[in-house]
Structure formats: C-alpha cells, structure tokens
Design a protein around this motif. Sequence first.
Motif, PDB file in Angstrom:
ATOM      1  N   ALA A  64     -80.302 -69.362  10.636  1.00 63.85           N
ATOM      2  CA  ALA A  64     -80.007 -69.164  11.759  1.00 63.85           C
ATOM      3  C   ALA A  64     -80.608 -68.377  12.736  1.00 63.85           C
ATOM      4  O   ALA A  64     -81.045 -67.705  12.204  1.00 63.85           O
ATOM      5  CB  ALA A  64     -78.453 -68.645  11.496  1.00 63.85           C
ATOM      6  N   THR A  65     -80.495 -68.710  14.101  1.00 72.80           N
ATOM      7  CA  THR A  65     -81.369 -67.631  14.658  1.00 72.80           C
ATOM      8  C   THR A  65     -80.675 -67.773  16.363  1.00 72.80           C
ATOM      9  O   THR A  65     -79.749 -68.054  16.544  1.00 72.80           O
ATOM     10  CB  THR A  65     -82.329 -68.162  14.888  1.00 72.80           C
ATOM     11  N   VAL A  66     -80.885 -66.755  17.058  1.00 77.80           N
ATOM     12  CA  VAL A  66     -79.840 -65.963  17.890  1.00 77.80           C
ATOM     13  C   VAL A  66     -81.040 -66.241  19.606  1.00 77.80           C
ATOM     14  O   VAL A  66     -82.361 -65.467  18.940  1.00 77.80           O
ATOM     15  CB  VAL A  66     -79.615 -64.226  18.010  1.00 77.80           C
ATOM     16  N   LEU A  67     -80.564 -67.322  20.177  1.00 82.44           N
ATOM     17  CA  LEU A  67     -82.233 -66.948  21.754  1.00 82.44           C
ATOM     18  C   LEU A  67     -81.048 -66.331  22.577  1.00 82.44           C
ATOM     19  O   LEU A  67     -79.890 -66.763  22.444  1.00 82.44           O
ATOM     20  CB  LEU A  67     -81.782 -69.122  21.680  1.00 82.44           C
ATOM     21  N   ILE A  68     -81.677 -65.471  23.029  1.00 86.36           N
ATOM     22  CA  ILE A  68     -81.115 -64.993  23.796  1.00 86.36           C
ATOM     23  C   ILE A  68     -82.253 -65.116  25.769  1.00 86.36           C
ATOM     24  O   ILE A  68     -83.462 -64.647  25.452  1.00 86.36           O
ATOM     25  CB  ILE A  68     -81.587 -63.183  24.127  1.00 86.36           C
ATOM     26  N   ALA A  69     -81.728 -65.807  26.407  1.00 84.22           N
ATOM     27  CA  ALA A  69     -82.461 -66.350  27.952  1.00 84.22           C
ATOM     28  C   ALA A  69     -82.211 -65.630  28.672  1.00 84.22           C
ATOM     29  O   ALA A  69     -81.038 -65.016  29.075  1.00 84.22           O
ATOM     30  CB  ALA A  69     -82.677 -67.470  27.997  1.00 84.22           C
ATOM     31  N   LYS A  70     -83.025 -64.307  28.640  1.00 86.06           N
ATOM     32  CA  LYS A  70     -83.235 -63.246  30.062  1.00 86.06           C
ATOM     33  C   LYS A  70     -82.581 -64.505  31.507  1.00 86.06           C
ATOM     34  O   LYS A  70     -83.072 -65.859  31.410  1.00 86.06           O
ATOM     35  CB  LYS A  70     -84.155 -62.339  30.364  1.00 86.06           C
ATOM     36  N   PRO A  71     -82.432 -64.374  32.683  1.00 82.65           N
ATOM     37  CA  PRO A  71     -82.338 -64.171  34.317  1.00 82.65           C
ATOM     38  C   PRO A  71     -84.010 -65.206  34.744  1.00 82.65           C
ATOM     39  O   PRO A  71     -84.145 -64.265  34.033  1.00 82.65           O
ATOM     40  CB  PRO A  71     -81.429 -63.328  35.169  1.00 82.65           C
ATOM     41  N   HIS A  72     -83.089 -66.116  34.561  1.00 80.88           N
ATOM     42  CA  HIS A  72     -84.141 -66.929  35.311  1.00 80.88           C
ATOM     43  C   HIS A  72     -85.655 -67.080  34.491  1.00 80.88           C
ATOM     44  O   HIS A  72     -87.066 -66.931  34.928  1.00 80.88           O
ATOM     45  CB  HIS A  72     -84.976 -66.515  37.321  1.00 80.88           C
ATOM     46  N   CYS A  73     -85.056 -67.190  33.688  1.00 81.18           N
ATOM     47  CA  CYS A  73     -86.730 -68.090  33.082  1.00 81.18           C
ATOM     48  C   CYS A  73     -86.130 -69.131  32.317  1.00 81.18           C
ATOM     49  O   CYS A  73     -85.462 -70.106  31.984  1.00 81.18           O
ATOM     50  CB  CYS A  73     -86.887 -66.628  31.668  1.00 81.18           C
ATOM     51  N   SER A  74     -86.917 -69.618  31.500  1.00 82.13           N
ATOM     52  CA  SER A  74     -87.152 -71.138  30.513  1.00 82.13           C
ATOM     53  C   SER A  74     -88.830 -70.926  29.599  1.00 82.13           C
ATOM     54  O   SER A  74     -89.262 -70.640  29.116  1.00 82.13           O
ATOM     55  CB  SER A  74     -87.730 -71.899  31.835  1.00 82.13           C
TER      56      SER A  74
END
Length: 181
Positions: A64-74
């Motif tokens: 298991a992992t946690v993905l954090i995508a900051k605003p306006h990114c890909s």
Amino acid sequence: MCSSSALISVMSGFFSLLPDILPMIMPSEVQITKASDLEAQRVGKDAPMIRQGAVIGKSDRMCATVLIAKPHCSSAVHHHGEQETIIYAASGKGMYVTVPYGNLGAFFEHIHNIYAGADEEPKRHELSAGDFAFIPPWTEHQEINQTDENVVWILIRSGPEPVVVYLTGWGGDEAKADRIP
C-alpha cells in the motif's frame, strides 16, 4: 519402541524448523504504519506528486502507498507491470487518465479504429473522495490534479513492493530514470 534420546533428537530437529514453518501456517503479526512515519519513495516533499510507502515488504501478496498530488500537476505516463491496483480516493477531486486500449479486447478495438482512421484520445475518469477504481495489470495511465487543493489517493497493489514503469508517453518506451518528470 522409541528411545527417549531418539525422541529428543526428533523433537529438537522439529523445533529448529519452527521459525521457518510458523510464518507459513500462522498469521503474521499486526503492523501499524503511523501517518507521521510515511516517507516519500522517489522524491522529496517538494515534488508535485508524492508517493509515500505505507505498507511495503510486509506481505508477499500486497502493498500500500499514499499518493499526494499537489494542485495543478500530473504524473508521467506509466503502468504497474503485472500488478493489479485498487485506488481509494481519500480526499480531493483527481483525474485518472487511461489509454483507450487498457485491456486486450479494447486493444483490438483500438487497432481496428486506427485502421478505420479514428483518432482516439486517452479516456478521463474523475475520482472524488470516497470513490474506488480498479486498474488491471499493464494499463498505461496518468494521474492529474487540475484543482487548487491536494488530491490524496490510497493505492493497494498486488505484490510485496510497488512496481512503477514510467514511459516516454502513451504507448512509449520505458523512460530512463533521469528523464522522469
């Protein structure tokens, strides 16, 4: 009849095997990963996409992992090899983009459409807090956050450690590590 020394010899041999046998027949111990102990797997906390290992190498069958995508990114276009993935959208509203040929049947339909002159775009799937998604093995995809807030997804994969194969683009070759955005 068995002599007591023979019995002791057999028992001591059996007891010496217990550390190897018990994990196969007994459940492992419960292990907790506190949120404060999560560490970025690939790049630091200043990266736009942060993948944090939560449960890695604790099971032969899943991680298991946690993905954090900051605003306006890909993310870069990638796949997870033979691993199946389940995504749980914990917070925010993110976009999961896949190629139109994410499975074998769709692949043949995609090939047919190419020869028929159809120009297919990647398929966009919106995931909001509380949503789940299943991603089959080898499915090329990209995570996108087009909002002004962080997107947090919990990723469960089949396999003891996450496999991420970055590509040069849709249907592209494997990207070199120093060329991954």
